[in-house]
Design a protein around this motif. Sequence first.
Motif, PDB file in Angstrom:
ATOM      1  N   GLN A   1       0.829  -1.205   0.000  1.00  0.00           N
ATOM      2  CA  GLN A   1       0.000   0.000   0.000  1.00  0.00           C
ATOM      3  C   GLN A   1       0.866   1.259   0.000  1.00  0.00           C
ATOM      4  O   GLN A   1       0.550   2.241  -0.686  1.00  0.00           O
ATOM      5  CB  GLN A   1      -0.929   0.006   1.209  1.00  0.00           C
ATOM      6  N   ALA A   2       1.963   1.243   0.745  1.00  0.00           N
ATOM      7  CA  ALA A   2       2.849   2.406   0.768  1.00  0.00           C
ATOM      8  C   ALA A   2       3.494   2.654  -0.589  1.00  0.00           C
ATOM      9  O   ALA A   2       3.747   3.807  -0.952  1.00  0.00           O
ATOM     10  CB  ALA A   2       3.923   2.219   1.832  1.00  0.00           C
ATOM     11  N   LEU A   3       3.737   1.593  -1.341  1.00  0.00           N
ATOM     12  CA  LEU A   3       4.301   1.748  -2.672  1.00  0.00           C
ATOM     13  C   LEU A   3       3.264   2.140  -3.711  1.00  0.00           C
ATOM     14  O   LEU A   3       3.606   2.362  -4.874  1.00  0.00           O
ATOM     15  CB  LEU A   3       4.987   0.441  -3.109  1.00  0.00           C
ATOM     16  N   GLY A   4       1.991   2.246  -3.309  1.00  0.00           N
ATOM     17  CA  GLY A   4       0.937   2.616  -4.232  1.00  0.00           C
ATOM     18  C   GLY A   4       0.469   1.508  -5.131  1.00  0.00           C
ATOM     19  O   GLY A   4      -0.165   1.762  -6.155  1.00  0.00           O
ATOM     20  N   ILE A   5       0.736   0.260  -4.746  1.00  0.00           N
ATOM     21  CA  ILE A   5       0.349  -0.883  -5.581  1.00  0.00           C
ATOM     22  C   ILE A   5      -1.026  -1.395  -5.196  1.00  0.00           C
ATOM     23  O   ILE A   5      -1.815  -1.795  -6.058  1.00  0.00           O
ATOM     24  CB  ILE A   5       1.411  -1.985  -5.466  1.00  0.00           C
ATOM     25  N   LEU A   6      -1.358  -1.393  -3.916  1.00  0.00           N
ATOM     26  CA  LEU A   6      -2.656  -1.846  -3.437  1.00  0.00           C
ATOM     27  C   LEU A   6      -3.418  -0.666  -2.838  1.00  0.00           C
ATOM     28  O   LEU A   6      -2.814   0.220  -2.214  1.00  0.00           O
ATOM     29  CB  LEU A   6      -2.493  -2.946  -2.383  1.00  0.00           C
ATOM     30  N   PRO A   7      -4.738  -0.660  -2.977  1.00  0.00           N
ATOM     31  CA  PRO A   7      -5.520   0.448  -2.395  1.00  0.00           C
ATOM     32  C   PRO A   7      -5.640   0.347  -0.877  1.00  0.00           C
ATOM     33  O   PRO A   7      -5.905   1.331  -0.210  1.00  0.00           O
ATOM     34  CB  PRO A   7      -6.881   0.315  -3.081  1.00  0.00           C
ATOM     35  N   ASN A   8      -5.487  -0.856  -0.326  1.00  0.00           N
ATOM     36  CA  ASN A   8      -5.550  -1.034   1.123  1.00  0.00           C
ATOM     37  C   ASN A   8      -4.458  -2.008   1.539  1.00  0.00           C
ATOM     38  O   ASN A   8      -3.701  -2.518   0.704  1.00  0.00           O
ATOM     39  CB  ASN A   8      -6.932  -1.541   1.560  1.00  0.00           C
ATOM     40  N   GLU A   9      -4.384  -2.261   2.826  1.00  0.00           N
ATOM     41  CA  GLU A   9      -3.283  -3.074   3.348  1.00  0.00           C
ATOM     42  C   GLU A   9      -3.638  -4.541   3.494  1.00  0.00           C
ATOM     43  O   GLU A   9      -2.927  -5.283   4.170  1.00  0.00           O
ATOM     44  CB  GLU A   9      -2.834  -2.533   4.713  1.00  0.00           C
ATOM     45  N   THR A  10      -4.708  -5.005   2.888  1.00  0.00           N
ATOM     46  CA  THR A  10      -5.166  -6.380   3.048  1.00  0.00           C
ATOM     47  C   THR A  10      -4.714  -7.217   1.856  1.00  0.00           C
ATOM     48  O   THR A  10      -4.941  -6.838   0.706  1.00  0.00           O
ATOM     49  CB  THR A  10      -6.688  -6.440   3.176  1.00  0.00           C
ATOM     50  N   VAL A  11      -4.090  -8.351   2.138  1.00  0.00           N
ATOM     51  CA  VAL A  11      -3.742  -9.337   1.114  1.00  0.00           C
ATOM     52  C   VAL A  11      -4.316 -10.674   1.561  1.00  0.00           C
ATOM     53  O   VAL A  11      -4.163 -11.079   2.713  1.00  0.00           O
ATOM     54  CB  VAL A  11      -2.219  -9.424   0.908  1.00  0.00           C
ATOM     55  N   GLU A  12      -4.983 -11.344   0.657  1.00  0.00           N
ATOM     56  CA  GLU A  12      -5.640 -12.605   0.977  1.00  0.00           C
ATOM     57  C   GLU A  12      -4.669 -13.774   0.817  1.00  0.00           C
ATOM     58  O   GLU A  12      -3.639 -13.675   0.149  1.00  0.00           O
ATOM     59  CB  GLU A  12      -6.859 -12.814   0.072  1.00  0.00           C
ATOM     60  N   PHE A  13      -5.047 -14.890   1.428  1.00  0.00           N
ATOM     61  CA  PHE A  13      -4.196 -16.062   1.393  1.00  0.00           C
ATOM     62  C   PHE A  13      -4.084 -16.639  -0.009  1.00  0.00           C
ATOM     63  O   PHE A  13      -3.000 -16.960  -0.474  1.00  0.00           O
ATOM     64  CB  PHE A  13      -4.721 -17.130   2.362  1.00  0.00           C
ATOM     65  N   GLU A  14      -5.180 -16.788  -0.680  1.00  0.00           N
ATOM     66  CA  GLU A  14      -5.172 -17.444  -1.988  1.00  0.00           C
ATOM     67  C   GLU A  14      -4.785 -16.462  -3.077  1.00  0.00           C
ATOM     68  O   GLU A  14      -5.519 -16.227  -4.029  1.00  0.00           O
ATOM     69  CB  GLU A  14      -6.540 -18.077  -2.275  1.00  0.00           C
TER      70      GLU A  14
END
Length: 996
Positions: free
Chosen positions: A590-603
Amino acid sequence: MDNNSNIDREGERPHQSLTTLPDPSAQNAQNAFGESERLRTSTERDIVRQANVDAAPSLAASPLPSTQLPHISLIPPTAEPALLDAGSEDEEPATAAVFERSTSPTSVLHRNKGAEYSKVGEEGICKMHRFSLYETVNWFYLVGGDVTDQKFRILKIDRTADPGDLIVVEDEIVYTRKEMNQLLNAVDDGNKTSGGLKLKCTTWGVLGFIRFTGAYYMLVITKRSQVAVIGGHYVYQVDGTELISLTTSSSRSKAERVPEEARFVSTLSNLDLSRSFYFSYTYDITRSLQLNMMRERKALGQGLLRKSLDYHDGMFVWNQHLLGPASTALQNTYDWCIPIIHGFVDQTNISVHTRTVSITVIARRSRLFAGARFLKRGANDLGFVANDVETEQIVSEALTTSFHAPGPQLYANPNFTSYVQHRGSIPLHWTQDNSGVTPKPDIELNLVDPFFSAAALHFDNLFDRYGAPIYVLNLVKSRERIPRESILLHEYTNAITYLNQSLPEGKKIVYKAWDMSRAAKSRDQDVIGTLEASAKDIVSRTGFFRNGDNFYSKSSIQNGVARTNCIDCLDRTNAAQFIIGKCALGHQLQALGILPNETVEFETDVVNVLSHMYHAHGDMIAIQYGGSHLVNTMATYRKINQWSSQSRDMVESFKRYYNNSFLDRQRQEAYNLFLGNYTFAQGQPMLWDLATDYYLHHADPRAWSQRRRKNYIKWFDPCHLEERRMPQEVGPKGALANKPIAFFDEYWLEYYRPTNLSAFPKILSYKVNSARKYPTPKESQDGASELNVPQSMPVSKNNQQNKDRPETDVSSLMISNTGNDGKSLSSGEKLPGNALSDWLRQPSQQLQSEPTSNKNNNLQPLNNAQKPEKPLKDKSAATQWTLNQFVANSLNPTVVESEADEYLRYINHPSNLPLVVSTEDPPHNSDFLAYIQSNSPDAAAQMLTTEDDIADFEEFVNVGDDPLTVTDADTPKKRYKAYRQWLKGRSLFKQQRADL
C-alpha cells in the motif's frame, strides 16, 4: 612533501613498491618492501644496473616500456566464452578468474617518467571484488581487482614471521592493469633463483586470519553464487572456502606433525562454511535497510565520507574473530576482508497489477551465545539469548535500481520498504540435559533471579537495537500433563510483569501468551485468525520503514519490534513470523501505491510466494539450530496438509533427535573455535577436553566483584527509548558537494557492468525466482494450479504427466501459443489443469505451437461440429489446444451428448428413490424390494440367534464393579482369551514371517 603521500616530486612511482629479494641475505639488507637502490642521476634513470635487476628492483624504479606489453582486454579471454554462454548459471563464474600476466622481460627496465598515480579514497570508492594469491619462498602477494577489472591493489604477507606474529604490508597505491603486470614481473625476476612467483589460488575475498597453536592461517572464499540484489548491490552466498597456512613449506610440514594443530584444523572443518553464509562487497548486510539509510544520510549531513563500512560492533558479523588480527595489521581492513553473516537470504520478483515487485527475506543469526539446540538454551549472564535471529523483509519496486532518488537525492529513493522481526530463546537461565535417550528432556530453571537480570539486559539491548515498544508473542504451552514448557511460561510472565513496573507509559513491553500448539490440535479454534489479529496489532504499534525525502514522498520509521518465541523458536515461531510478515507486506504494498488497502488474501500469488520463502527461511534456521527441517509447517497450522506430511514430520523428528544426540557437540566445538569463544593458551585445557563450555559463553566469575552492578529498578537506558526519526535529506557538504554519485556509491559499475558483455539468462534480476516457480497449496494436492499466468509463458510440449490422464478431462489440456497474433493470457486469467505445473518443471523449454484450422486467428466458439482436419495419433498432441481454442471454449462452454446424458441421470437419480412414509411394502419395481426377495429361505433361517449366542452376549454385557481387576473366576471367559495367552508367554499380536 606530505608524509602520507607515496608520490615523489617528479610524479613517479615511489620506491616502496612491493618486491622481494632473491635470497635471505639480500632481504636483510633491504626493508620489507624490497626497496632497490635509489636512482639519483639522469644516467641512472635511463639504464638500470644489472646488479639491481638481480636484486629485484622496484617497479617504481624500473617499469616496462609500454611497447613491450601486449594489449590486455578488460575481459579475460578465458571468461569470454562463459559470458556468451547462455547456459551458464551466473553472470560471473563461481570461481574467480586469475590475474593474467605477460611473460617477464629480459631487456633492460626503464622508468615511467610521465606516470601519475592515485591513492585509495582519492577517487571515491575502490572496492575490490576478485583476488589472485601469488607466492614466493618467503612472501605471499594478494592482488585485488575492482569490479571493472581496471584498478588493482596489492598486499604482502610475510611467510617467515615468528609463530604468533602476523606481518602484513599494505600498499595504498591504486594500480592499472599494466602497472600491476609490471610489478608482478619485477617480483618474479627478483626471485628467479628461488623458484620465482607462482600462483597459489584465486579467491573472491578474505574472511580473515586465525591462529591455533602456531602460525596464522588465512581463510579465503574460493566459490560464490549470486542470491539477491538490493539497490544495485549484489548479495552472494559462500559456496567454497580454503584455509591457507601462512608459513613456508618446511614450517608447514613441522606443524602438520603436531597432533593438537591438526585436530584444531579438523575441528574447524566441522563447520560447513559453504552453506547459509552470505556477504556483499558494497552493501552492509549485517544491518537492516533502515539502519543503513539512516547512517548514510547522517554521514552526508555531517559532510563525512565513509570509504569503508563500519563493522566493529556487528553482533551479526560471524567472522569477527578472524577480522581482529586483520584490523590490527591493516589500515583499510574492509578493502581486503569481507564480513559475512550466517542465516538465510532469498529474493523473489512478482508482478502485481503489471508492476514488478521485489521481495527479499534476510535472516541474520547472532554470533553471541550461538550454538546447537540443547547445548544453548535461554540466556547467558550478559543478556544474549540462544537462537537469536533477526529477520528482515524488504519490499521494493523495480522502477529504479539504486537507493538514490532523481535529483540526485542521495539515499532517498521512496521505492524501498522494510520490516524487521526478531526471534530468540526465552531470556531466562534454563537448560535441558540431552545426555539421556529421551527426545524431550526435562526443563530445568538453573537460577531463580528475583530481579531477572538476564531478561533486563536482553530487553535493554532490544530497545537499543529497535526502539520501543517491544511486542512479545509467547507461544509456549500452558497446559501439560507433566509441566515442562509451562514452567517457563509462568517465570517469563513474572519477568515481564516485573520489568514493566519501571518502564514509562507508552514504552512498556506488550506481552501476549498463547498456547498455539493446543489451539492447532483443537477443532473449534482458528489458529490463523488469532495470529492475524495479533499481527495487525503488532504492525500498527511498530510501523514499518519506508525510504523517502519527506518532500516529494513521505518516509516512515519502524519503532519497536515483534519478538516471537516458542520453546525452540522454530516451528511455531516461523508460522507466526509468516503471518506477521504477511500483514506487513500489505502495508508495504500500500505504501508503494500498488494496493488500495493493506489487506492481502491467502489465496493470492504474492502470499503464496511469501509462504514458500518463509518456509525455506524456517527450514534453514531449523537446520542451523536443530539439525533438521521444520517439523510443523504452515500447512499444518492451516490444516491443509496431506496425509504424506505425517510421514515427513516423523522423519524430520527423527533427524532432529539424531543430530541433537550425536552430532551437536562436534558442531558446538566448531562454533566455539570459529567465533573465538575458545582460544588456545599454554597451560589451559584443550577444547575437546572441556567438560562444558559454560564459561566460554558467560562472563568470568572473577570479574564480578569488579563489575558495577546495574540498577535493579532503572534497568534500562532512557536514550534507548527515544523515538527514532529519519534524518532529513541534505546534499553533500563541503568538499563533497560537487562530487558525482559514483564517488559515493558504485552500484552502476557493479550492477550494469558497462565494460562486460552480458546475456539476459545469466543476469540475476532476469532469472530470479518468481511466482510461477511456486505451486499453490491447492495445486500440490490435486494438481490444479491457481497461479496467475505470466506473459510469454513457455509451455512444454512433452507433458509426461498428461500422457497418463484421460483425454476427456478438460483440466489436463495444455496451452500453446499460436505465434501470429502475439496475444497471451493476462495476469488475471487462470491456467487450468497441469499445464502450468508441467511448465514449472521445464521452464527453459520454448513455446510449442500446433497448426490449427483457424488461419485468421479469429476467436470462434469450439462446438461439437468443429473437428480437427487430421486426427492426432499421439495422446499428448491430441490434448493440446491452441490459445485461441482455449479462450473460445472458455467463453462458449459446451458438452458432448454423452456427458449431458450422464449429468441428467445424476440429477434425476434421487427422485427415483421412494420416501418411507408407512409400513406398507414399497412398489414392486423398487430396487430395495428386489434385494429383499433375492434372499433364499435357507439364508434367512441361518440368521436365527441361538441360546449360546445369547449367553455369550449376556456375559459381555455384564460388567463387574471393578472391570480392571481380573479374578480367577474371570479367567475362563472369552473376553480374557488374549490375557490367558499373554500369561502363557505368547505375544498379543500375530507374528508373521518377515521376507528378508
